[in-house]
Structures are given as C-alpha cells and as structure tokens.
Design a protein around this motif. Structure first.
Motif, PDB file in Angstrom:
ATOM      1  N   MET A   1      14.333  98.067  -5.379  1.00 40.83           N
ATOM      2  CA  MET A   1      13.471  97.375  -6.255  1.00 40.83           C
ATOM      3  C   MET A   1      12.899  98.361  -7.188  1.00 40.83           C
ATOM      4  O   MET A   1      12.849  98.026  -8.438  1.00 40.83           O
ATOM      5  N   LYS A 171       4.108  90.358 -10.913  1.00 38.74           N
ATOM      6  CA  LYS A 171       5.307  91.222 -11.542  1.00 38.74           C
ATOM      7  C   LYS A 171       5.134  90.624 -12.920  1.00 38.74           C
ATOM      8  O   LYS A 171       5.347  89.340 -13.335  1.00 38.74           O
ATOM      9  N   GLU A 255       7.777  99.655   0.467  1.00 36.94           N
ATOM     10  CA  GLU A 255       9.168  99.372   0.739  1.00 36.94           C
ATOM     11  C   GLU A 255       9.657 100.054   1.995  1.00 36.94           C
ATOM     12  O   GLU A 255       9.094 101.122   2.313  1.00 36.94           O
TER      13      GLU A 255
HETATM   14  N1  LIG Z   1       5.323  91.058  -3.522  1.00 36.55           N
HETATM   15  C1  LIG Z   1       5.288  92.537  -3.438  1.00 36.55           C
HETATM   16  N2  LIG Z   1       4.111  93.227  -2.659  1.00 36.55           N
HETATM   17  C2  LIG Z   1       3.854  94.413  -2.717  1.00 36.55           C
HETATM   18  N3  LIG Z   1       4.541  95.297  -3.581  1.00 36.55           N
HETATM   19  C3  LIG Z   1       5.423  94.691  -4.385  1.00 36.55           C
HETATM   20  C4  LIG Z   1       5.646  93.296  -4.377  1.00 36.55           C
HETATM   21  N4  LIG Z   1       6.605  93.075  -5.180  1.00 36.55           N
HETATM   22  C5  LIG Z   1       7.013  94.160  -6.025  1.00 36.55           C
HETATM   23  N5  LIG Z   1       6.470  95.245  -5.375  1.00 36.55           N
HETATM   24  C6  LIG Z   1       6.409  96.542  -5.601  1.00 36.55           C
HETATM   25  O1  LIG Z   1       6.913  96.705  -6.984  1.00 36.55           O
HETATM   26  C7  LIG Z   1       7.981  97.258  -7.193  1.00 36.55           C
HETATM   27  C8  LIG Z   1       9.048  96.781  -8.084  1.00 36.55           C
HETATM   28  O2  LIG Z   1       8.936  95.590  -8.060  1.00 36.55           O
HETATM   29  P1  LIG Z   1      10.438  94.511  -8.371  1.00 36.55           P
HETATM   30  O3  LIG Z   1      11.412  95.336  -7.455  1.00 36.55           O
HETATM   31  O4  LIG Z   1      10.301  93.228  -7.927  1.00 36.55           O
HETATM   32  O5  LIG Z   1      10.744  94.789  -9.813  1.00 36.55           O
HETATM   33  P2  LIG Z   1      11.963  94.755 -10.516  1.00 36.55           P
HETATM   34  O6  LIG Z   1      11.814  94.468 -11.852  1.00 36.55           O
HETATM   35  O7  LIG Z   1      12.933  93.471  -9.760  1.00 36.55           O
HETATM   36  O8  LIG Z   1      12.863  96.170  -9.970  1.00 36.55           O
HETATM   37  P3  LIG Z   1      14.358  96.284 -10.222  1.00 36.55           P
HETATM   38  O9  LIG Z   1      14.984  95.376 -11.077  1.00 36.55           O
HETATM   39  O10 LIG Z   1      14.513  97.714 -10.943  1.00 36.55           O
HETATM   40  O11 LIG Z   1      14.805  96.427  -8.883  1.00 36.55           O
HETATM   41  C9  LIG Z   1       8.629  97.485  -5.803  1.00 36.55           C
HETATM   42  O12 LIG Z   1       9.736  98.313  -5.441  1.00 36.55           O
HETATM   43  C10 LIG Z   1       7.450  97.206  -5.043  1.00 36.55           C
HETATM   44  O13 LIG Z   1       6.984  98.602  -4.385  1.00 36.55           O
END
Ligand SMILES: Nc1ncnc2c1ncn2[C@@H]1O[C@H](COP(=O)(O)OP(=O)(O)OP(=O)(O)O)[C@@H](O)[C@H]1O
Length: 604
Positions: A1, A171, A255
């Motif tokens: 992520m 997010k 994670e």
């Molecule tokens: N519900 C949550 N609870 C706790 N931490 C979270 C949560 N959602 C995201 N995070 C933290 O934030 C980070 C980034 O979130 P996420 O992966 O959803 O973003 P993303 O934009 O989808 O990333 P990518 O597309 O680069 O994989 C995660 O790796 C995690 O550590």
C-alpha cells in the motif's frame, strides 16, 4: 500500500542503481540464486550494520508511527506465559475468529477511555474542507494520497455515521495531484504513452479518468464492507473543492509487511493466523463477484495485541541468533507476534467480475462473442496467486519470485519458477509447502480457488480439545488485561527497517508479481485484445453512460446506488474507445506503472 518513491530511497531493481549495491552480488545463474539473494536481502534488514537509506525527512513520512497512540496493557505473569508456551500445531478455526473481534472491541473501548491525543498535531490544510471529522495526525502515505488519523466531531450533522467509530483513518486525495497523473494503474499497464491529444483534451480526460478510479474504489469498498470482519470497514466518502476524502475504520497496528520485516519470517501458527483471515476476506469478496487484484503484505493491516515474549525462543537452523527477533507466544484465537485481527485494505485495483444479481459477467455487452466473455473463475484466481505469494513470504521471509532484472523476474513469475530453498524451508512442514504449491500453480484451472484453500488440511490443522482449552484461557487473559491497562506492552517498531533496500525490493517483487498476474489474466481473457477494454466498459456501465442507464439494474454494484456520487461520464462511446484501444495496443508494448521511478517494459 505504501508508496515506494524516491523519498523512501527506493531500490531501482530494473536499473540496478546505487542502493542495490547493498545486496550481495549474484554469482550464480541457476534457479536457486534468487532465493539466496533474497534471503540475504532480508537478513540485511535485520543485520546491525545494515544501512538505512531513508533520509530523515522521509522517515517523517512513514506509515508505521501509529504505535505512539495505541492502547496499552499490562504484561503477563510467568504462569500465564507457561500456559501459552505449550505451543504445537495450533491454528484458528473459523468460529474462533469471532473471539479476535471481541479482542478488537476491547481495544476500541480502551482508545476512547484513555482519550489520548485528541488535539491535532498541527493545522492541516486538508482539514479546511473536511466535514464531521477532526484530523489528528498523519499516519501513512500512498502514491496518490495521504492517510490521517481523525476523530468524529461530536454533534456534527452526520454523527450517526460514525457512532461505531471512535477514530477513523482518512485517505485524502488531492484533486490537482490526479489531474496530471492517471491513477488507473491498469490503464497505464495496458496503455501505451498517451496519444497526441491537445493539452486541454488530455488534461480533461486524465481528470475524468482519475475521478472514475477514485469513485470506483469507493463503490467497491462500500460494496464489500458489510458482513466481513476481515475487511477494513468503509465509513464515509466526501468530495470537496480540493480533495476526495475516503473515510474508513482505523487499524492501529499498521501493515503486516512491517511485521515480516521485523520478525524476518512468521512461525507456521502465525502465518496460518494471518492467511486464514485474509482468506476469509477474499471469500467474502469473491462471493460478491469482486476480485481484489492487489493482495500483498502492505495491504494487510492489523490490530495489535499484547506481545508475550517466549521463555525459550525457538530458532530455525537458518536463523542468525544475533539478529532474529523473538516472535513471542502464539495464543490460539488471539494471535501472536503482536498481531491480532487482520484486515484487508486498498480496493484501488479491485474489480467487479460478475453481478450477484444476475451472475452475468460485468463489462460484457450484447454483441460480445462468447469466447471473449470473461471467465470469472480465472479472474478470481489472481487473488489466489497473491495469497500464495503472501503465505510463502510469511513462512520464510523472502518472496517466491525475485530477480534484480525485471525481465528475468517477469519470466520467472510467468513460468511459476520458485523453490523451497534449503536451509530456509527445511523446517517448514510439508502441509504448508503443499498449500503454497496449490496456490502458486501457474495453470489457473489447477490453482486452488478460495473454497479449496479454506478447506486445505494445513490451514485447518488444530486439535479441537487443546484449542478450546487454550481459547478459554486466552479469553480469561483478555478479561484480566481489561483492568490492567496503561502499561506499555506492545512490541517496539523500528520503522527505519521499512525503507531499507531489502524491504523496498520485497515490495517491488510483490507489485511486479501482482502486475504480471493481472496481465496474464487479461491475456487469457482477451485473445482478441478486446479484454483490455473490459474495465472501461464496466465503469461506463456502472457510472452512468447512456448504455449504462439502460443496463442499470443488472450491472450496478451490489447494494449501491448508481447515482450515489452524481458522476456522469463525458467520454466517447464504447465502440470508439474499443477502436482506439485496438489501435494503441497493436502499435505499442505495455509498460509497468506501479513502481514510481522505474522504467520497465513488457513485450506483449
Ligand atoms: N484504515 C487504515 N488504518 C490504518 N492505517 C492505514 C489505513 N489505511 C491506510 N493506512 C496507512 O496508510 C498507508 C497508505 O494507504 P493506502 O495504501 O490506502 O494508500 P494508497 O494511495 O492506496 O497507496 P498505493 O496506491 O500507493 O498502494 C498504508 O500503507 C497504511 O500504512
């Protein structure tokens, strides 16, 4: 992520850049070399003299700083430790997983009772347009987003939405960040460099596409959130002038990726504990006709539990006693290594394959020939491959497929070339190896589906009597802990490890493995190239083109209102886009987008 950009000191696997020099030189060219090398990579992470390439600035961006806010509980007595030292073939039965969720409730209660850190760390610009929630601190960052911890504002008009959540993760995606980048990773994957549009046209189409992708993620997350305790819950979505806000349940542990890096590998009990919860999440998604398509340790978040050090830590032959971190005691029905409930997150690449109402494949239209209609079973098998990669990695500490050269890595993934390399796999049971083999089967017809995996003998290895006794004891301990909070007893996290070259290389290996599988899936589904359009068509159906309107009842996401976010697509017709796509695909090779800073090309 988590994002692997230059800020984090990413290893440029493809170009073998300066950070790769931390990895020992590859002296052999046989199939085993990869595993030796990757093992060294992970050992580097744990070695005291390993170099952290993340600069201090980047460290402030890491996503694992949640431990400062997690609830705390007291340590166990020696007697309790002894009870739990009685380890063996222990695992979770499905029914036992409910007790994990009781455990989680306890932590949720504790958060609010403690009332920790409810003041924002500082003023966040993202707060200005956000309703109903107060941002407290940043906890993570994705390629196109920042993730914040936030609390609901009491008496806000939508307080009902958040009554089950004392804290949430938000997010935040800045719209302007999307305008120059197409976040539809699969589109980038399939599509060659953009065709010659004039500037305005290009910007417009990029924006539209990005918005589609965000809304698609929201809709899928909303569709899968109910009735599954192993999926990060969707709470709310807001769109403001500047931002999209995806509000979801907060997981306090971070994670699973970080835990693998920290512990080097997981015991079979702990691996089973994690993978079973992932399997339950995938079972739920597949039963709704939705495939996740990005299964990796970074997308598995967890609630922390009490860490109980082992009286006599067990070491494998391959362990370095100086650096191997003790996983601690595994408690059936609760977890181990500080890992309790595990939940699947990040639905940015997820895709609806069939509608649960009609059981017809999504994205197909009346005139599509039967041979190009997607076979949903193949599509679902992408997730099973991902589960196999995660299981392999947890059991030994390095991913099944790795090579510094991207082309070689791709070949290995396509051919399913991996080994159970000695000495790292010597002490791992045949049952675990068999489960991995059935998941990492190249032929999707022969690969486990989710029901077969859930019935796998290794996954269900436990002795009912002993497990019940242990579960009762575990529950008693939880009750004791409720009255003994406020003493720190969670495992320390060394977040600098997460951005070491080794950890970054492991992330990349997963991203590439998943990407190759998605490509393979599309190739299989699309002998006439048309399959590359399936996702576009699907969106058009769901999100409101005139075609979509007429098919509204059969193709919308389960339980979702088509007009939920009033999105109207202003794009060309399916036919026109199909023609464009055909033209583009024939002219070009595809490129891998998900690893910022890398230039990787695939010959289709
Ligand atoms: N519900 C949550 N609870 C706790 N931490 C979270 C949560 N959602 C995201 N995070 C933290 O934030 C980070 C980034 O979130 P996420 O992966 O959803 O973003 P993303 O934009 O989808 O990333 P990518 O597309 O680069 O994989 C995660 O790796 C995690 O550590």
């Amino acid at each position: 992520m988590t994002k692997n950009d230059g800020d984090y000191g990413a290893v440029d696997v493809a170009n073998n850049n300066k950070h790769s020099t931390n990895i020992e030189p590859n002296t052999k060219s046989d199939g085993n070399t990869k595993a030796i090398k990757t093992t060294n990579i992970i050992r580097k992470v744990k070695s005291p003299d390993s170099t952290n390439t993340a600069d201090s600035d980047s460290e402030s961006k890491i996503s694992m700083n949640l431990n400062i806010n997690i609830p705390t509980v007291n340590s166990k007595t020696g007697e309790e430790e002894n009870e739990n030292e009685d380890e063996g073939a222990s695992s979770l039965a499905s029914s036992q997983l409910s007790s994990l969720n009781e455990e989680q409730d306890i932590y949720e209660d504790e958060d609010t009772e403690d009332g920790e850190l409810i003041q924002p760390e500082h003023e966040f610009s993202e707060q200005l347009e956000l309703q109903n929630f107060k941002i407290i601190n940043k906890i993570g960052e994705g390629a196109f987003s920042k993730v914040f911890r936030a609390v609901p504002i009491e008496d806000s008009p939508n307080a009902f939405l958040t009554k089950s959540y004392k804290e949430v993760a938000i997010k935040v995606i800045k719209k302007t960040d999307l305008s120059s980048l197409d976040i539809n990773k699969d589109h980038l994957f399939h599509e060659p460099p953009a065709k010659q549009h004039n500037k305005n046209e290009k910007q417009h189409s990029s924006k539209t596409s990005s918005k589609e992708q965000v809304l698609k993620e929201v809709m899928i997350h909303k569709a899968v959130t109910n009735n599954c305790d192993n999926i990060v819950a969707f709470v709310d979505f807001q769109e403001s002038k500047t931002y999209y806000y995806l509000i979801q349940e907060l997981l306090h542990g971070g994670e699973i990726f970080g835990e693998i890096v920290k512990l080097t590998y997981f015991s079979e009990d702990l691996s089973r504990h994690v993978i079973k919860q992932l399997a339950i999440a995938i079972k739920h998604m597949h039963s709704l006709g939705i495939v996740h398509r990005d299964i990796k340790p970074e997308n598995l978040l967890f609630e922390p539990i009490e860490y109980i050090p082992s009286l006599k830590p067990k070491l494998r032959k391959s362990d370095d006693p100086q650096t191997k971190v003790d996983e601690g005691v595994f408690t059936p029905g609760v977890g181990g290594g500080g890992i309790g409930v595990v939940k699947l997150a990040d639905f940015g690449l997820s895709k609806q394959i069939f509608s649960t109402n009609t059981k017809t494949p999504c994205g197909t239209v009346g005139y599509t020939a039967p041979e190009v209609v997607k076979d949903e079973r193949y599509s679902m098998k992408v997730d099973m491959w991902g589960i196999g990669c995660v299981l392999y990695t947890m059991l030994c500490g390095f991913p099944p497929f790795y090579d510094e050269k991207i082309d070689t890595l791709t070949e290995k993934i396509s051919r399913g070339e991996y080994t159970f390399l000695a000495p790292w796999w010597d002490e791992i049971s045949n049952g675990a190896k068999n489960a991995v083999m059935r998941l990492l089967e190249v032929d999707p017809n022969r690969r486990y589906d989710i029901d077969e995996f859930l019935a796998d003998p290794w996954l269900n290895t436990f002795d009912c009597e002993r497990e019940k006794e242990k579960l009762d004891n575990a529950k008693k301990q939880i009750n004791k802990r409720r009255s003994r909070r406020n003493k720190k007893f969670f495992m320390e996290r060394d977040s600098t490890l997460l951005y070491s070259p080794a950890a970054v290389a492991m992330r990349d290996a997963f991203d590439i493995s998943n990407a190759v599988q998605r490509i393979e899936e599309d190739k299989r589904d699309s002998p006439y190239i048309l399959g590359a359009l399936a996702e576009d068509e699907e969106e058009e159906f769901r999100l409101g083109s005139s075609t979509a309107k007429s098919n509204k009842n059969t193709n919308n996401l389960n339980g979702l209102d088509d007009d939920m976010f009033q999105l109207k697509l202003d794009t060309s017709t399916i036919l026109k886009r199909r023609q464009e796509k055909n033209h583009n695909i024939i002219q070009n090779t595809t490129s891998i987008p998900p690893i910022p800073g890398k230039s990787i090309s695939f010959i289709t």
